[in-house]
Design a protein around this motif. Sequence first.
Motif, PDB file in Angstrom:
ATOM      1  N   GLY A   4     100.657  76.680  13.181  1.00 22.23           N
ATOM      2  CA  GLY A   4     100.479  75.726  12.103  1.00 22.23           C
ATOM      3  C   GLY A   4      99.031  75.502  11.706  1.00 22.23           C
ATOM      4  N   ASP A   5      98.138  76.395  12.143  1.00 21.38           N
ATOM      5  CA  ASP A   5      96.704  76.214  11.953  1.00 21.38           C
ATOM      6  C   ASP A   5      96.222  76.943  10.694  1.00 21.38           C
ATOM      7  OD1 ASP A   5      93.988  75.945  12.127  1.00 21.38           O
ATOM      8  OD2 ASP A   5      93.764  76.985  14.041  1.00 21.38           O
ATOM      9  N   PRO A   6      95.825  76.210   9.641  1.00 19.34           N
ATOM     10  CA  PRO A   6      95.357  76.857   8.412  1.00 19.34           C
ATOM     11  C   PRO A   6      94.156  77.769   8.633  1.00 19.34           C
ATOM     12  CG  PRO A   6      95.790  74.526   8.014  1.00 19.34           C
ATOM     13  CD  PRO A   6      95.859  74.745   9.508  1.00 19.34           C
ATOM     14  N   ALA A   7      93.345  77.474   9.637  1.00 19.76           N
ATOM     15  CA  ALA A   7      92.162  78.289   9.903  1.00 19.76           C
ATOM     16  C   ALA A   7      92.540  79.710  10.314  1.00 19.76           C
ATOM     17  CB  ALA A   7      91.305  77.640  10.986  1.00 19.76           C
ATOM     18  N   ARG A   8      93.792  79.893  10.803  1.00 21.08           N
ATOM     19  CA  ARG A   8      94.217  81.219  11.238  1.00 21.08           C
ATOM     20  C   ARG A   8      94.988  81.977  10.157  1.00 21.08           C
ATOM     21  NH1 ARG A   8      96.147  81.422  17.476  1.00 21.08           N
ATOM     22  NH2 ARG A   8      95.723  83.624  17.054  1.00 21.08           N
ATOM     23  N   ALA A   9      94.970  81.456   8.929  1.00 20.71           N
ATOM     24  CA  ALA A   9      95.699  82.116   7.839  1.00 20.71           C
ATOM     25  C   ALA A   9      95.132  83.498   7.536  1.00 20.71           C
ATOM     26  CB  ALA A   9      95.670  81.251   6.587  1.00 20.71           C
ATOM     27  N   CYS A  10      93.818  83.626   7.613  1.00 15.32           N
ATOM     28  CA  CYS A  10      93.155  84.919   7.412  1.00 15.32           C
ATOM     29  C   CYS A  10      91.762  84.817   7.988  1.00 15.32           C
ATOM     30  CB  CYS A  10      93.090  85.283   5.922  1.00 15.32           C
ATOM     31  SG  CYS A  10      92.402  86.924   5.590  1.00 15.32           S
ATOM     32  N   LYS A  11      91.336  85.847   8.714  1.00 16.94           N
ATOM     33  CA  LYS A  11      90.038  85.812   9.383  1.00 16.94           C
ATOM     34  C   LYS A  11      88.862  86.035   8.435  1.00 16.94           C
ATOM     35  CE  LYS A  11      91.426  87.401  14.005  1.00 16.94           C
ATOM     36  NZ  LYS A  11      91.218  88.464  15.009  1.00 16.94           N
ATOM     37  N   ALA A  12      89.149  86.463   7.204  1.00 10.32           N
ATOM     38  CA  ALA A  12      88.085  86.745   6.246  1.00 10.32           C
ATOM     39  C   ALA A  12      88.343  86.010   4.936  1.00 10.32           C
ATOM     40  CB  ALA A  12      87.998  88.250   5.984  1.00 10.32           C
ATOM     41  N   GLU A  13      87.287  85.776   4.196  1.00  7.36           N
ATOM     42  CA  GLU A  13      87.426  85.189   2.852  1.00  7.36           C
ATOM     43  C   GLU A  13      87.753  86.334   1.893  1.00  7.36           C
ATOM     44  OE1 GLU A  13      87.437  81.850   2.376  1.00  7.36           O
ATOM     45  OE2 GLU A  13      87.335  81.902   4.566  1.00  7.36           O
ATOM     46  N   PRO A  64      85.638  89.144   9.797  1.00  8.00           N
ATOM     47  CA  PRO A  64      84.946  88.291   8.827  1.00  8.00           C
ATOM     48  C   PRO A  64      84.215  89.089   7.748  1.00  8.00           C
ATOM     49  CG  PRO A  64      84.623  87.430  11.024  1.00  8.00           C
ATOM     50  CD  PRO A  64      85.308  88.760  11.192  1.00  8.00           C
ATOM     51  N   GLU A  65      83.707  90.268   8.117  1.00  2.00           N
ATOM     52  CA  GLU A  65      82.968  91.083   7.147  1.00  2.00           C
ATOM     53  C   GLU A  65      83.874  91.738   6.102  1.00  2.00           C
ATOM     54  OE1 GLU A  65      82.641  93.376  11.177  1.00  2.00           O
ATOM     55  OE2 GLU A  65      82.776  91.288  10.497  1.00  2.00           O
ATOM     56  N   ASP A  66      85.189  91.509   6.193  1.00  2.00           N
ATOM     57  CA  ASP A  66      86.116  92.000   5.176  1.00  2.00           C
ATOM     58  C   ASP A  66      86.220  91.041   3.994  1.00  2.00           C
ATOM     59  OD1 ASP A  66      86.805  94.330   6.627  1.00  2.00           O
ATOM     60  OD2 ASP A  66      88.205  93.171   7.859  1.00  2.00           O
ATOM     61  N   ALA A  67      85.328  90.081   3.919  1.00  2.00           N
ATOM     62  CA  ALA A  67      85.303  89.130   2.804  1.00  2.00           C
ATOM     63  C   ALA A  67      85.265  89.875   1.476  1.00  2.00           C
ATOM     64  CB  ALA A  67      84.090  88.209   2.930  1.00  2.00           C
ATOM     65  N   GLY A  68      86.047  89.377   0.512  1.00  2.00           N
ATOM     66  CA  GLY A  68      86.066  89.941  -0.825  1.00  2.00           C
ATOM     67  C   GLY A  68      86.980  91.131  -1.011  1.00  2.00           C
ATOM     68  N   ARG A  69      87.631  91.584   0.058  1.00  2.00           N
ATOM     69  CA  ARG A  69      88.452  92.791  -0.012  1.00  2.00           C
ATOM     70  C   ARG A  69      89.906  92.495  -0.367  1.00  2.00           C
ATOM     71  NH1 ARG A  69      87.515  97.748   3.738  1.00  2.00           N
ATOM     72  NH2 ARG A  69      88.402  98.548   1.800  1.00  2.00           N
ATOM     73  N   ILE A  70      90.574  93.524  -0.821  1.00  2.00           N
ATOM     74  CA  ILE A  70      92.029  93.529  -0.986  1.00  2.00           C
ATOM     75  C   ILE A  70      92.604  94.041   0.327  1.00  2.00           C
ATOM     76  CG2 ILE A  70      93.978  94.557  -2.208  1.00  2.00           C
ATOM     77  CD1 ILE A  70      92.076  94.914  -4.626  1.00  2.00           C
ATOM     78  N   ILE A  71      93.484  93.251   0.946  1.00  4.20           N
ATOM     79  CA  ILE A  71      93.991  93.584   2.281  1.00  4.20           C
ATOM     80  C   ILE A  71      95.511  93.569   2.290  1.00  4.20           C
ATOM     81  CG2 ILE A  71      93.934  92.999   4.733  1.00  4.20           C
ATOM     82  CD1 ILE A  71      91.343  91.451   4.212  1.00  4.20           C
ATOM     83  N   GLN A  74      94.090  77.110  -0.767  1.00  5.67           N
ATOM     84  CA  GLN A  74      93.013  76.145  -0.541  1.00  5.67           C
ATOM     85  C   GLN A  74      91.648  76.831  -0.396  1.00  5.67           C
ATOM     86  OE1 GLN A  74      93.439  72.728  -0.654  1.00  5.67           O
ATOM     87  NE2 GLN A  74      95.476  73.356  -1.340  1.00  5.67           N
ATOM     88  N   ARG A  75      91.683  78.117  -0.116  1.00  9.39           N
ATOM     89  CA  ARG A  75      90.445  78.896   0.031  1.00  9.39           C
ATOM     90  C   ARG A  75      90.239  79.851  -1.149  1.00  9.39           C
ATOM     91  NH1 ARG A  75      91.551  81.131   6.003  1.00  9.39           N
ATOM     92  NH2 ARG A  75      89.855  82.560   5.445  1.00  9.39           N
ATOM     93  N   ASP A  76      91.045  79.686  -2.212  1.00 14.88           N
ATOM     94  CA  ASP A  76      90.973  80.543  -3.403  1.00 14.88           C
ATOM     95  C   ASP A  76      91.193  82.011  -3.066  1.00 14.88           C
ATOM     96  OD1 ASP A  76      90.453  78.396  -5.198  1.00 14.88           O
ATOM     97  OD2 ASP A  76      88.342  78.413  -4.613  1.00 14.88           O
TER      98      ASP A  76
END
Length: 263
Positions: A175-184, A157-164, A210-212
Amino acid sequence: MQKDHLLLNSITDADGTAPGRIAVSGSHGGLYAAAVASRAGLRAVVLNDAGRGLDDAGIAGVKALSDVGMAACAVDCMTAEIGSAVDMAENGMISFANEMAAGFDVAVGQTVAEALERLANAPEPSGMMDAIPEARWDEKVGAHQVLCVDSASLIKPEDAGRIIVTGSHGGLIGGDPARACKAEAFFVSYSDAGRGKNDIGLSRLPALDQRDIAAVTLDCNTCLIGSAASALTTGRISAVNKTAAALGAAIGQPLAEFLAGLS
């Protein structure tokens, strides 16, 4: 010996119930997934061939499991959705069986149900694959520090804002959108895993829109699935979401070129 099998949308979901069991997993059949399956104590495993891809990376782990006496096979990605153990169990067709599985008459063209009947007689593996270190590192690309992970499970989660850059497939797990990426994240890339049934290998992209979060997939024939280093070195973009397109990402473009040009 237990005859029932586990359904694991991701092989990283294997837990204390895994030892001695047979699993159908929605994960790709690369080396990282195979090592997780082996070290979880599974007796046999069915994985997705992820389009096989460059150097047959999508089944490299299935092959390697035979070296430790573990029966394993892969499902044709066009017959069952990667990331969905249920679809694999219900609709998957075998595209590759390793030497151990073939010894129990598992063969190309069988249904997963037929393969599971034969794998029920597979013995406990004679050994265990070495653990694959958690490959997570930073790489300088142009003016940017890029986080590279061989498995998206290593994103925090602390990887928010990064290029990955990941080595994982671009299919939504279960099929779970919540598992698309663990960080914003700001941007993330995945393998298209041969695109697969219903273009499932691209399904994280709209979920991340959907999460920009800008996201792309890479053509599995241009880089090794399971390897972020390969993705960054030779990967070419095969699909983009709207957020990535707005940044200038284009189909056919080398991933490294796109990242270096980001302002």
